[in-house]
Design an enzyme around this catalytic site. Structure first.
Site, PDB file in Angstrom:
ATOM      1  CB  VAL A  15      -0.971   0.013   1.208  1.00  0.00           C
ATOM      2  CG1 VAL A  15      -1.909   1.210   1.127  1.00  0.00           C
ATOM      3  CG2 VAL A  15      -1.778  -1.277   1.274  1.00  0.00           C
ATOM      4  CD  GLU A 121     -13.825   5.528   3.130  1.00  0.00           C
ATOM      5  OE1 GLU A 121     -14.414   6.548   3.461  1.00  0.00           O
ATOM      6  OE2 GLU A 121     -14.340   4.393   3.195  1.00  0.00           O
ATOM      7  CB  ILE A 128     -16.048   0.391  -1.270  1.00  0.00           C
ATOM      8  CG1 ILE A 128     -15.846  -0.765  -2.251  1.00  0.00           C
ATOM      9  CG2 ILE A 128     -17.515   0.771  -1.154  1.00  0.00           C
ATOM     10  CD1 ILE A 128     -16.579  -2.053  -1.849  1.00  0.00           C
ATOM     11  CE  LYS A 196     -10.960  -5.411   5.533  1.00  0.00           C
ATOM     12  NZ  LYS A 196     -10.773  -6.394   4.458  1.00  0.00           N
ATOM     13  N   GLY A 293      -5.387  -4.533  -2.433  1.00  0.00           N
ATOM     14  CA  GLY A 293      -4.427  -4.293  -3.507  1.00  0.00           C
ATOM     15  C   GLY A 293      -3.818  -2.905  -3.368  1.00  0.00           C
TER      16      GLY A 293
HETATM   17  N1  LIG Z   1      -2.468  -4.887   1.087  1.00  0.00           N
HETATM   18  C1  LIG Z   1      -3.743  -4.540   0.991  1.00  0.00           C
HETATM   19  O1  LIG Z   1      -4.401  -4.813  -0.018  1.00  0.00           O
HETATM   20  C2  LIG Z   1      -4.406  -3.783   2.108  1.00  0.00           C
HETATM   21  C3  LIG Z   1      -5.758  -3.402   1.986  1.00  0.00           C
HETATM   22  C4  LIG Z   1      -6.361  -2.653   3.014  1.00  0.00           C
HETATM   23  C5  LIG Z   1      -5.630  -2.340   4.138  1.00  0.00           C
HETATM   24  N2  LIG Z   1      -4.322  -2.753   4.236  1.00  0.00           N
HETATM   25  C6  LIG Z   1      -3.593  -2.409   5.442  1.00  0.00           C
HETATM   26  O2  LIG Z   1      -2.518  -1.557   5.078  1.00  0.00           O
HETATM   27  C7  LIG Z   1      -1.416  -1.746   5.953  1.00  0.00           C
HETATM   28  C8  LIG Z   1      -0.156  -2.060   5.137  1.00  0.00           C
HETATM   29  O3  LIG Z   1      -0.373  -3.257   4.399  1.00  0.00           O
HETATM   30  P1  LIG Z   1       0.646  -3.723   3.248  1.00  0.00           P
HETATM   31  O4  LIG Z   1      -0.061  -4.797   2.512  1.00  0.00           O
HETATM   32  O5  LIG Z   1       1.180  -2.554   2.503  1.00  0.00           O
HETATM   33  O6  LIG Z   1       1.814  -4.381   4.110  1.00  0.00           O
HETATM   34  P2  LIG Z   1       3.258  -4.868   3.590  1.00  0.00           P
HETATM   35  O7  LIG Z   1       3.283  -4.945   2.097  1.00  0.00           O
HETATM   36  O8  LIG Z   1       3.581  -6.089   4.369  1.00  0.00           O
HETATM   37  O9  LIG Z   1       4.243  -3.684   4.022  1.00  0.00           O
HETATM   38  C9  LIG Z   1       4.413  -3.363   5.362  1.00  0.00           C
HETATM   39  C10 LIG Z   1       5.363  -2.191   5.483  1.00  0.00           C
HETATM   40  O10 LIG Z   1       5.398  -1.826   6.855  1.00  0.00           O
HETATM   41  C11 LIG Z   1       6.751  -1.636   7.248  1.00  0.00           C
HETATM   42  N3  LIG Z   1       6.842  -1.844   8.697  1.00  0.00           N
HETATM   43  C12 LIG Z   1       6.475  -2.930   9.438  1.00  0.00           C
HETATM   44  N4  LIG Z   1       6.665  -2.691  10.750  1.00  0.00           N
HETATM   45  C13 LIG Z   1       7.148  -1.433  10.854  1.00  0.00           C
HETATM   46  C14 LIG Z   1       7.537  -0.594  11.935  1.00  0.00           C
HETATM   47  N5  LIG Z   1       7.459  -1.011  13.202  1.00  0.00           N
HETATM   48  N6  LIG Z   1       7.985   0.656  11.655  1.00  0.00           N
HETATM   49  C15 LIG Z   1       8.075   1.093  10.378  1.00  0.00           C
HETATM   50  N7  LIG Z   1       7.723   0.357   9.311  1.00  0.00           N
HETATM   51  C16 LIG Z   1       7.268  -0.881   9.547  1.00  0.00           C
HETATM   52  C17 LIG Z   1       7.519  -2.643   6.438  1.00  0.00           C
HETATM   53  O11 LIG Z   1       8.885  -2.242   6.396  1.00  0.00           O
HETATM   54  P3  LIG Z   1      10.003  -2.997   5.517  1.00  0.00           P
HETATM   55  O12 LIG Z   1       9.721  -2.577   4.107  1.00  0.00           O
HETATM   56  O13 LIG Z   1      11.255  -2.486   6.029  1.00  0.00           O
HETATM   57  O14 LIG Z   1       9.768  -4.469   5.740  1.00  0.00           O
HETATM   58  C18 LIG Z   1       6.818  -2.524   5.081  1.00  0.00           C
HETATM   59  O15 LIG Z   1       7.351  -1.452   4.339  1.00  0.00           O
HETATM   60  C19 LIG Z   1      -1.832  -2.878   6.904  1.00  0.00           C
HETATM   61  O16 LIG Z   1      -2.387  -2.325   8.076  1.00  0.00           O
HETATM   62  C20 LIG Z   1      -2.948  -3.590   6.139  1.00  0.00           C
HETATM   63  O17 LIG Z   1      -3.872  -4.235   6.989  1.00  0.00           O
HETATM   64  C21 LIG Z   1      -3.707  -3.466   3.255  1.00  0.00           C
END
Ligand SMILES: NC(=O)c1ccc[n+]([C@@H]2O[C@H](COP(=O)([O-])OP(=O)(O)OC[C@H]3O[C@@H](n4cnc5c(N)ncnc54)[C@H](OP(=O)(O)O)[C@@H]3O)[C@@H](O)[C@H]2O)c1
Length: 399
Positions: A15, A121, A128, A196, A293
């Site tokens: 994200v 959001e 959505i 959610k 995504g």
């Molecule tokens: N993916 C989706 O489709 C989606 C949809 C809705 C909501 N979300 C929410 O969005 C958030 C991010 O999801 P994502 O899919 O982008 O996760 P991700 O791809 O696993 O990326 C997580 C990021 O967080 C960083 N991180 C983890 N712990 C940290 C800390 N203590 N301090 C600073 N940085 C830290 C990681 O750093 P490194 O790069 O150094 O490992 C990485 O850059 C989550 O809360 C998830 O529930 C995701």
């Protein structure tokens, strides 16, 4: 406000990267990402190293940063970041549903006290705009209930099992396509959908139950017999984040539902999310889109940042104007199935309407008190499967 907004971004994963790109491709926003705090040193990144830091204070203590965008995958660390940022009077955007579901009231209190704004959001159904819709469009109209397909992984798996694949194969496919994690527990057992749901409950009804009082049963134990039962009943099985106002009490839970062809969610397939709302004057509406995504989630984060530029804050009008309370004490009609008839007989039904027995597969259809169901750990109980059978709910079985 023509000043360029300075954004401090936590997380540069799926994200975070989508959000970086979205900001760069939205010149009208007049914003720039000043610092990105990540976790892992030495990881290859596609931006110059001077963007990155490993110290939260490089954002939280930077007086030039107006907005903190929290997009990390660690709920405990996210809570500390968001809380500190709000206490420092920064505006905050987060996508972390698990963290928000556990700490929402406290974070609202801090943002009120510090006269700042906290938007999220992206935490529910990503692209959505469901939170803003509940907040603004439905500020006065009364929400009677909603049925949300809020988890794309389980909706994908159910689309495939409804077409005849068994659960294990459908899960493997979802993992290969990147829709499911290698440990799929949070999705398939309904935890993600529950977080959610809790956020939606706040904006639809003004209630904020803690996650441990909200029941979640997922789809892990779905068998071809259950899919066939649904098909013969002209239904499909769908995992709903469900809520209903029954006589000024709010019920809310996550479970598989038998959804008939007339329901707007019947044709919501694969990784799509959809929230079907029933309101007193608007009547029924369906909000459909991509619930996960990099790009769809970044779109919601971008929209929040843009709203903050116009000083937008959630009003939480339903919390202030309605006096609803959350309850698990109600009756509903379920389909309960097991390979072992004795297991079925252990669960008390208030009214039994149909019983089917065979050597390998048995089921009952009838009314149960929901409190009976929440005492059973369906996610860890191989022998039992239930789905909500009809859209009728009662506080009193004698009605
Ligand atoms: N993916 C989706 O489709 C989606 C949809 C809705 C909501 N979300 C929410 O969005 C958030 C991010 O999801 P994502 O899919 O982008 O996760 P991700 O791809 O696993 O990326 C997580 C990021 O967080 C960083 N991180 C983890 N712990 C940290 C800390 N203590 N301090 C600073 N940085 C830290 C990681 O750093 P490194 O790069 O150094 O490992 C990485 O850059 C989550 O809360 C998830 O529930 C995701």
């Amino acid at each position: 406000m023509n000043k360029t907004l300075n954004i401090g971004l936590f997380g540069y994963g799926c994200v975070g990267q989508g959000f970086y790109e979205a900001v760069n491709e939205s010149p009208n926003l007049n914003a720039k990402i000043k610092t990105i705090v990540v976790k892992t040193k030495g990881k290859t990144r596609d931006l110059p190293v001077n963007y990155f830091s490993y110290k939260a204070s490089d954002i939280l203590e930077d007086a030039e940063i107006d907005i903190v965008v929290e997009l990390i995958d660690d709920a405990a660390a996210a809570y500390n970041i968001v809380k500190t940022a709000l206490n420092s009077r920064k505006q905050v955007v987060s996508a972390n549903k698990k963290m928000i579901a556990h700490h929402l009231d406290e974070l609202i209190q801090i943002s009120n006290k510090k006269h700042t704004s906290f938007l999220y959001e992206a935490s529910v159904c990503a692209s959505i705009p469901i939170i803003r819709t509940l907040e603004d469009y439905f500020k006065s109209d009364q929400i009677l209930g909603f049925q949300g397909i809020c988890n794309g992984t389980t909706n994908y798996i159910l689309s495939r099992t409804n077409l005849g694949l068994n659960y294990d194969k459908a899960l493997k496919e979802a993992q290969e396509l990147g829709y499911a994690e290698s440990d799929p527990t949070l999705d398939v057992d309904g935890f993600d959908a529950k977080y959610k749901l809790i956020i939606l409950l706040k904006h639809a009804f003004g209630v904020s139950p803690q996650p441990d009082v909200v029941f979640n049963c997922g789809i892990r134990h779905i068998l071809p017999e259950h899919v066939e039962f649904a098909r013969q009943s002209n239904c499909k099985l769908k995992l709903f984040s469900f809520a209903q106002n029954i006589d000024d009490k709010v019920v809310g839970f996550v479970a598989p539902f038998l959804v008939n062809t007339q329901h707007a969610n019947f044709n919501v397939e694969n990784e799509f999310n959809a929230v079907h709302i029933d309101a007193k004057f608007a009547h029924q509406q369906l909000y459909l889109g991509k619930g996960a995504g990099g790009d769809p989630t970044a779109s919601a984060v971008l929209s929040d940042v843009s709203a903050l530029k116009s000083q937008y804050a959630y009003s939480y009008k339903k919390s202030k104007s309605l006096n609803l309370s959350f309850t698990n004490n109600f009756y509903l009609k379920i389909y309960l199935a097991s390979q072992n008839i004795k297991v079925l007989d252990q669960i008390p039904f208030q009214k039994t309407e149909q019983v089917f027995n065979s050597e390998k597969y048995n089921y009952k259809i009838g009314w149960v008190n929901f409190n009976t169901l929440i005492g059973i750990n369906f996610n860890n109980n191989l022998g039992l499967f239930f789905a909500v059978y009809s859209g009728k709910y009662r506080l009193n079985i004698e009605e």
